[in-house]
Motif scaffolding. Structure first.
Motif, PDB file in Angstrom:
ATOM      1  N   CYS A 164      -7.212  17.997 -19.967  1.00 22.69           N
ATOM      2  CA  CYS A 164      -5.859  18.348 -19.536  1.00 22.69           C
ATOM      3  C   CYS A 164      -5.405  17.377 -18.450  1.00 22.69           C
ATOM      4  O   CYS A 164      -6.223  16.695 -17.823  1.00 22.69           O
ATOM      5  CB  CYS A 164      -5.811  19.771 -18.978  1.00 22.69           C
ATOM      6  N   TYR A 166      -2.027  16.932 -15.275  1.00 23.68           N
ATOM      7  CA  TYR A 166      -0.938  17.596 -14.551  1.00 23.68           C
ATOM      8  C   TYR A 166      -0.298  16.590 -13.598  1.00 23.68           C
ATOM      9  O   TYR A 166      -0.997  15.899 -12.848  1.00 23.68           O
ATOM     10  CB  TYR A 166      -1.514  18.754 -13.733  1.00 23.68           C
ATOM     11  N   HIS A 197       2.875  18.010 -17.891  1.00 25.09           N
ATOM     12  CA  HIS A 197       1.512  18.519 -18.063  1.00 25.09           C
ATOM     13  C   HIS A 197       1.160  18.548 -19.539  1.00 25.09           C
ATOM     14  O   HIS A 197       2.036  18.502 -20.411  1.00 25.09           O
ATOM     15  CB  HIS A 197       1.370  19.923 -17.459  1.00 25.09           C
ATOM     16  N   SER A 198      -0.140  18.601 -19.803  1.00 22.57           N
ATOM     17  CA  SER A 198      -0.610  18.695 -21.184  1.00 22.57           C
ATOM     18  C   SER A 198      -0.431  20.122 -21.679  1.00 22.57           C
ATOM     19  O   SER A 198      -0.579  21.080 -20.919  1.00 22.57           O
ATOM     20  CB  SER A 198      -2.083  18.277 -21.269  1.00 22.57           C
ATOM     21  N   LYS A 199      -0.115  20.258 -22.956  1.00 19.77           N
ATOM     22  CA  LYS A 199       0.063  21.571 -23.566  1.00 19.77           C
ATOM     23  C   LYS A 199      -1.039  21.793 -24.595  1.00 19.77           C
ATOM     24  O   LYS A 199      -1.222  20.971 -25.501  1.00 19.77           O
ATOM     25  CB  LYS A 199       1.446  21.673 -24.218  1.00 19.77           C
ATOM     26  N   GLN A 200      -1.763  22.890 -24.443  1.00 20.05           N
ATOM     27  CA  GLN A 200      -2.883  23.194 -25.312  1.00 20.05           C
ATOM     28  C   GLN A 200      -2.551  24.373 -26.233  1.00 20.05           C
ATOM     29  O   GLN A 200      -1.643  25.155 -25.966  1.00 20.05           O
ATOM     30  CB  GLN A 200      -4.130  23.518 -24.484  1.00 20.05           C
ATOM     31  N   GLY A 203      -2.538  27.777 -24.611  1.00 21.12           N
ATOM     32  CA  GLY A 203      -1.544  28.050 -23.578  1.00 21.12           C
ATOM     33  C   GLY A 203      -1.857  27.346 -22.271  1.00 21.12           C
ATOM     34  O   GLY A 203      -2.512  26.297 -22.252  1.00 21.12           O
ATOM     35  N   GLU A 204      -1.403  27.915 -21.151  1.00 19.99           N
ATOM     36  CA  GLU A 204      -1.575  27.317 -19.837  1.00 19.99           C
ATOM     37  C   GLU A 204      -3.012  27.492 -19.341  1.00 19.99           C
ATOM     38  O   GLU A 204      -3.652  28.515 -19.593  1.00 19.99           O
ATOM     39  CB  GLU A 204      -0.623  27.960 -18.821  1.00 19.99           C
ATOM     40  N   SER A 214      -1.863  27.951 -12.250  1.00 20.07           N
ATOM     41  CA  SER A 214      -0.852  27.254 -13.037  1.00 20.07           C
ATOM     42  C   SER A 214       0.483  27.995 -13.045  1.00 20.07           C
ATOM     43  O   SER A 214       0.540  29.202 -13.242  1.00 20.07           O
ATOM     44  CB  SER A 214      -1.349  27.072 -14.472  1.00 20.07           C
ATOM     45  N   ASP A 216       5.209  26.841 -12.992  1.00 23.06           N
ATOM     46  CA  ASP A 216       6.195  25.769 -12.876  1.00 23.06           C
ATOM     47  C   ASP A 216       6.314  25.281 -11.437  1.00 23.06           C
ATOM     48  O   ASP A 216       6.514  24.093 -11.184  1.00 23.06           O
ATOM     49  CB  ASP A 216       7.565  26.236 -13.368  1.00 23.06           C
TER      50      ASP A 216
END
Length: 229
Positions: A164, A166, A197-200, A203-204, A214, A216
């Motif tokens: 990930c 950020y 950020h990376s999106k998996q 989810g977060e 995590s 915003d």
């Protein structure tokens, strides 16, 4: 010339004059903000190193935290370019979902502070500043096996070394107070705002090294032991 055109022309001239005055004032204020005071004090005034106690206390007392240090350069007691680096860790067990979350990774920030006090060369400082921050980290997420209540098969879950990243910005306000000799203590309040950020698929991530849990945006803070060199 009739009275109405004369009034219209006068109003336009007055509006143009006001706009020019405001533009000139804004340019002067901007130039003054980015201009250092001219006096006998040299530009380079040394540098300082610091260590944050808040992150270390969180590491000891909760299931996440960070060890963080900083190097700050003093330019004329007014501008302070700064580099912050740390190691963030988390090991969290969710009692509701029974998910286990863990990560450990470095993070970095770069930015600048400005001394906001009128007396720039005093022993104490009030400053405001900005930071750009980044971390690249891997997370492990797992859930122990337990039988499905209907079908009775195991429903364990696990992901390991998921990569990930950020990126975020921080707005900083803080104080720096001299205790004795080169020793200072200081604290800061920080507004953090995620910018990328990376999106998996899952989810977060629960925790981000250097950012915190995590989201915003969030409010954070530091309490620093500072040594002037």
């Amino acid at each position: 010339m009739t009275r109405q055109p004369f009034i219209s022309i006068s109003i336009r001239r007055l509006a143009i004059s006001l706009l020019l005055l405001l533009a000139t004032s804004a340019m002067q204020a901007q130039t003054k903000f980015f201009t250092m005071e001219k006096d006998s004090i040299p530009l380079f005034r040394g540098f300082s190193v610091s260590f944050d106690l808040v992150g270390a206390a969180m590491m000891a007392l909760s299931d996440y935290g960070q060890y963080e240090g900083a190097l700050r350069i003093n330019l004329h007691d007014e501008w302070f370019p700064i580099i912050e680096a740390g190691l963030g860790r988390a090991k969290h067990d969710d009692e509701v979902t029974r998910l286990n979350y863990s990560t450990s990774a470095p993070y970095f920030r770069i930015g600048i502070d400005r001394n906001l006090l009128k007396n720039k060369h005093g022993v104490n400082r009030l400053y405001g500043g900005l930071r750009y921050a980044y971390t690249s980290y891997k997370v492990d997420i797992s859930r122990p096996d337990f039988p499905d209540p209907v079908w009775q098969w195991d429903t364990g879950y696990g992901m390991k070394d998921v990569s990930c990243y950020y990126h975020w910005l921080e707005a900083v306000v803080g104080i720096d107070a001299k205790i004795f000799g080169p020793l200072h203590l200081g604290w800061s309040v920080r507004y953090k705002r995620r910018i990328a950020h990376s999106k998996q698929d899952f989810g977060e991530t629960w925790y981000v090294p250097g950012f915190g849990t995590s989201s915003d945006s969030k409010i954070g803070g530091t309490f620093n032991v500072i040594i002037d060199i």
